[in-house]
Design an enzyme around this catalytic site. Structure first.
Site, PDB file in Angstrom:
ATOM      1  N   LYS A 186       0.843  -1.207   0.000  1.00  0.00           N
ATOM      2  CA  LYS A 186       0.000   0.000   0.000  1.00  0.00           C
ATOM      3  C   LYS A 186       0.872   1.249   0.000  1.00  0.00           C
ATOM      4  O   LYS A 186       0.648   2.177  -0.768  1.00  0.00           O
ATOM      5  CB  LYS A 186      -0.942  -0.005   1.215  1.00  0.00           C
ATOM      6  CG  LYS A 186      -2.118  -0.942   1.035  1.00  0.00           C
ATOM      7  CD  LYS A 186      -2.870  -1.208   2.326  1.00  0.00           C
ATOM      8  CE  LYS A 186      -3.937  -2.276   2.090  1.00  0.00           C
ATOM      9  NZ  LYS A 186      -4.544  -2.794   3.304  1.00  0.00           N
ATOM     10  N   GLN A 219      -5.091  -1.305   9.479  1.00  0.00           N
ATOM     11  CA  GLN A 219      -5.003  -2.662   8.941  1.00  0.00           C
ATOM     12  C   GLN A 219      -5.637  -3.669   9.904  1.00  0.00           C
ATOM     13  O   GLN A 219      -5.300  -3.708  11.085  1.00  0.00           O
ATOM     14  CB  GLN A 219      -3.519  -3.010   8.701  1.00  0.00           C
ATOM     15  CG  GLN A 219      -3.295  -4.338   8.029  1.00  0.00           C
ATOM     16  CD  GLN A 219      -3.801  -4.391   6.591  1.00  0.00           C
ATOM     17  OE1 GLN A 219      -3.578  -3.466   5.806  1.00  0.00           O
ATOM     18  NE2 GLN A 219      -4.489  -5.457   6.247  1.00  0.00           N
ATOM     19  N   ASP A 239     -11.472   2.848   3.738  1.00  0.00           N
ATOM     20  CA  ASP A 239     -11.874   1.448   3.677  1.00  0.00           C
ATOM     21  C   ASP A 239     -13.396   1.313   3.594  1.00  0.00           C
ATOM     22  O   ASP A 239     -13.914   0.241   3.271  1.00  0.00           O
ATOM     23  CB  ASP A 239     -11.386   0.704   4.943  1.00  0.00           C
ATOM     24  CG  ASP A 239     -10.275  -0.287   4.637  1.00  0.00           C
ATOM     25  OD1 ASP A 239     -10.077  -0.604   3.454  1.00  0.00           O
ATOM     26  OD2 ASP A 239      -9.613  -0.734   5.596  1.00  0.00           O
TER      27      ASP A 239
END
Ligand code: NDP
Length: 297
Positions: free
Chosen positions: A54, A98, A121
């Protein structure tokens, strides 16, 4: 194989190129650099790989990448404090924590502490509600990537029968909402679904997100259907070593389907590309600028 192979790797490269173009324009015309903060707690090897990728792709797109690596034993309050600081930081337009988080941390609490406008997200309860009511939201990356590929391949999706196999909060449910938004007739199937093969046989569009290697055989697939395989499963090879397979048995399904995504090289690369796209979208919204076309739901 009769099915068209949907090349997620090439598609993702194209999305990243579009993102990079928007990022360059934001910098040149407005002096703004979109920024993505990624928070990793602990040392889960898979998470470390995701976070590294990422960061790398964020930088390659010309965006600012902020990585925060915290010890496995970090108290929940400390993580919440970091999220609050990132919420307040104007250089940060997207925040990703995460998952999975260590057991002593309440993941829902952390996610719902993220400013919904920076929740790239799309897991914050506000974004879930906005998506569910057909309003502008941040859309979870994996389903967004699937939708982009479906639109590209099929054009208008309205009226098609879509079966989403799996009902997780991160893939199945938001995928179903997006397909409903495209006016598909949507069925969500899961481990308690009766006559699963029959349900799947009715699908013009099948999105498989189960996490069971090669569970869907070709004889469950409607001839000509478009199959999006989200599953990522590692299996042993007869000759030793391992390989990745999806939730769909690729060879038998590809003999029947109209189009299919491979694993690897299908949905996987789209997820990070959509994370970058969401960060640019969040940045544009934060500055009251028009959003990049084709990179949102
Ligand atoms: P979850 O484990 O959270 O959800 C799996 C879903 O599949 C559940 O709804 C479960 O039903 C259903 N299911 C399990 N077994 C069966 C069965 N035998 N028949 C029918 N339904 C079944 O998984 P995720 O949604 O997080 O992930 C799914 C897959 O996608 C995994 O392989 C994961 O690695 C992959 N993935 C890939 C991503 C990418 O970037 N390409 C991103 C995210 C995930 P029930 O609810 O009834 O238990």
């Amino acid at each position: 194989m009769t099915a068209t192979r949907i090349d997620g790797k090439a598609f993702a490269a194209n999305v990243r190129a579009q993102v990079a173009t928007h990022v360059a324009r934001l910098r040149e015309e407005h002096g703004i650099t979109p920024g993505l903060a990624v928070v990793l707690v602990g040392e889960d090897p898979a998470s470390q790989v995701y976070v590294r990728n990422k960061g790398k792709q964020t930088a390659e797109a010309g965006m600012a990448s902020f990585e925060h690596k915290l010890e496995m034993t970090t108290p929940e309050a400390e993580l919440l404090d970091l999220v609050a600081r990132l919420n307040a930081d104007p250089a940060v337009h997207g925040i990703l924590v995460q998952l999975p988080l260590p057991d002593h941390i309440d993941a829902d609490k952390v996610i719902n502490t993220i400013d919904p406008a920076k929740d790239v997200d799309g897991f914050h309860i506000s974004n879930v509600g906005l998506l569910g009511t057909g309003q502008k939201s941040m859309v979870p990356c994996t389903p967004l990537g699937c939708l982009m590929m479906l639109r590209d391949h099929l054009g208008d999706l309205s009226g098609l029968n879509a079966v989403v196999l799996g009902r997780s909060n991160i893939v199945g449910k938001p995928m179903a909402q997006l397909l409903l938004g495209e006016s598909c007739t949507v069925t969500i199937a899961h481990s308690r679904t009766r006559d699963l093969p029959d349900v799947v046989r009715g699908a013009d569009i099948l999105v498989a997100a189960v996490g069971r290697p090669q569970m869907v055989p070709g004889d469950w697939i409607k001839p000509g259907a478009t199959v999006i395989d989200v599953g990522i499963n590692r299996i042993d090879k007869p000759e030793g070593g391992t390989r990745l397979v999806g939730d769909v048995d690729f060879d038998s399904a590809a003999a029947v389907a109209g189009a299919i995504t491979p694993v690897p090289g299908g949905v996987g690369p789209m997820t990070i590309a959509c994370l970058l796209a969401n960060t640019v979208t969040a940045c544009c919204r934060a500055h009251g600028l028009s959003e990049p076309e084709g990179l949102t739901a």
